[in-house]
Each structure stands twice: as C-alpha cells, then as structure tokens.
Motif scaffolding. Structure first.
Motif, PDB file in Angstrom:
ATOM      1  N   GLU A 161     -10.677   1.523  46.857  1.00  0.00           N
ATOM      2  CA  GLU A 161      -9.496   1.093  46.985  1.00  0.00           C
ATOM      3  C   GLU A 161      -9.376  -0.118  47.811  1.00  0.00           C
ATOM      4  OE1 GLU A 161     -12.016   3.110  48.084  1.00  0.00           O
ATOM      5  OE2 GLU A 161     -12.110   4.999  47.460  1.00  0.00           O
ATOM      6  N   ARG A 182      -7.683  10.551  44.280  1.00  0.00           N
ATOM      7  CA  ARG A 182      -6.979   9.228  45.383  1.00  0.00           C
ATOM      8  C   ARG A 182      -6.482   7.778  45.226  1.00  0.00           C
ATOM      9  NH1 ARG A 182     -12.893   6.454  45.515  1.00  0.00           N
ATOM     10  NH2 ARG A 182     -12.510   6.372  43.554  1.00  0.00           N
ATOM     11  N   TYR A 183      -6.550   7.335  44.193  1.00  0.00           N
ATOM     12  CA  TYR A 183      -5.814   6.436  43.803  1.00  0.00           C
ATOM     13  C   TYR A 183      -4.378   6.464  44.149  1.00  0.00           C
ATOM     14  CZ  TYR A 183      -9.815   4.319  42.258  1.00  0.00           C
ATOM     15  OH  TYR A 183     -11.310   3.549  42.062  1.00  0.00           O
ATOM     16  N   VAL A 233      -3.854   6.152  47.619  1.00  0.00           N
ATOM     17  CA  VAL A 233      -3.943   5.220  47.875  1.00  0.00           C
ATOM     18  C   VAL A 233      -2.816   4.104  47.674  1.00  0.00           C
ATOM     19  CG1 VAL A 233      -5.291   2.617  47.386  1.00  0.00           C
ATOM     20  CG2 VAL A 233      -6.095   5.130  48.086  1.00  0.00           C
TER      21      VAL A 233
END
Length: 160
Positions: free
Chosen positions: A35, A142-143, A146
């Motif tokens: 991350e 998730r990315y 982020v």
C-alpha cells in the motif's frame, strides 16, 4: 536536497517493475507494505493510475500464488515434528475453507492474516482458478481504495 527514502529510490530506479516486485514480495512473508509503495508511486507520478493499479495488483496476486504453491508443496511434510501446523489445525482450516471458500480469500489482502490464508489455501488444495478469482478481486478492491484515498489526499498535501 534530502535523500529519497528507500522506497522512493526503489520506485524511481525501477519504475513499474519495481512496484510489481515490491508488491509481489509484500504478499509473501517479506515484511513490506504494498500500500505504501502504491501510494508513493502515485505521489511520484510514476505512471498513469491504471498502470500503477495493474502493476501492484498483478505483483500482489503473484505473491499470493507463490504462497499457494508453497502451501501445496509443504503439505508433504505435515507429519514431521517441525511442521508448524498440526493435523487438527489443518482440519479446522479445511472446514473453514469448505464452508466459506472464496469469501475467506477475499480478505487475503489483510496484513498479517492474508499471507497465511493464501498458504493454507494451497496446503488444502483449494481450487486454483477459484483461488485466483477471489484473491484478485480482494486485492484489486484494496488497491482501488488506496489509489482513491491517495488521489484525494495528494492535493491536500500539495497545498501545505
């Protein structure tokens, strides 16, 4: 001019390939943050956001795939005294995977928890195609978050 951090220097030197490799290693037992690498790459304007997303996701899924294969390979040693997982733990994990399957793997992105999940999936011979779909969906989501958060935060920090 201050020295760039290890991560920033790595990304500047190796570009998208560096982000891919950093993300791959972060998905194994190597203690790195994919991350942080993705956010740094975005802050450095290393490449278009789509390319950053694809490099980080592909690298991290690749690392999870390494864990799956390690789990599948290491299972042959389960009856050795030094093997870190007991038969009871394997049976419990097998029951969880049998019940929850892909839903559990959607959380493979969680630090500390995710790596053992992908290893366990290999040890339990969870079907590889279903593994890849679930892990890719979880890590890609998730990315995306982020990148969205980084994009929202960058103008704030640029104004300071």
């Amino acid at each position: 001019m201050p020295e760039p951090s290890l991560l920033a220097g790595w990304l500047q030197d190796f570009g998208l390939a560096g982000l891919f490799l950093w993300s791959l290693l972060a998905a194994t037992l190597v203690p790195l943050s994919s991350e942080a690498a993705l956010a740094a790459a975005r802050g450095l304007d290393l490449a278009p956001v789509t390319m950053l997303f694809l490099a980080a996701t592909a690298g991290n899924v690749g690392g999870a795939l390494i864990n799956w294969f390690l789990g599948a390979y290491c299972l042959r040693f389960k009856h050795r005294r030094w093997f870190p997982v007991s038969d009871v733990q394997l049976q419990k994990a097998g029951a969880r995977f049998g019940r929850w399957g892909a839903a559990v793997l959607l959380f493979s992105w969680i630090p500390v928890v995710g790596d053992p999940l992908t290893f366990a999936a290999g040890a339990l011979r969870y079907p590889l195609a279903r593994f890849l779909i679930a892990v890719t969906l979880g890590k890609a989501a998730r990315y995306a978050v982020v990148l969205w958060l980084t994009g929202a935060a960058l103008p704030v920090f640029a104004a300071v």
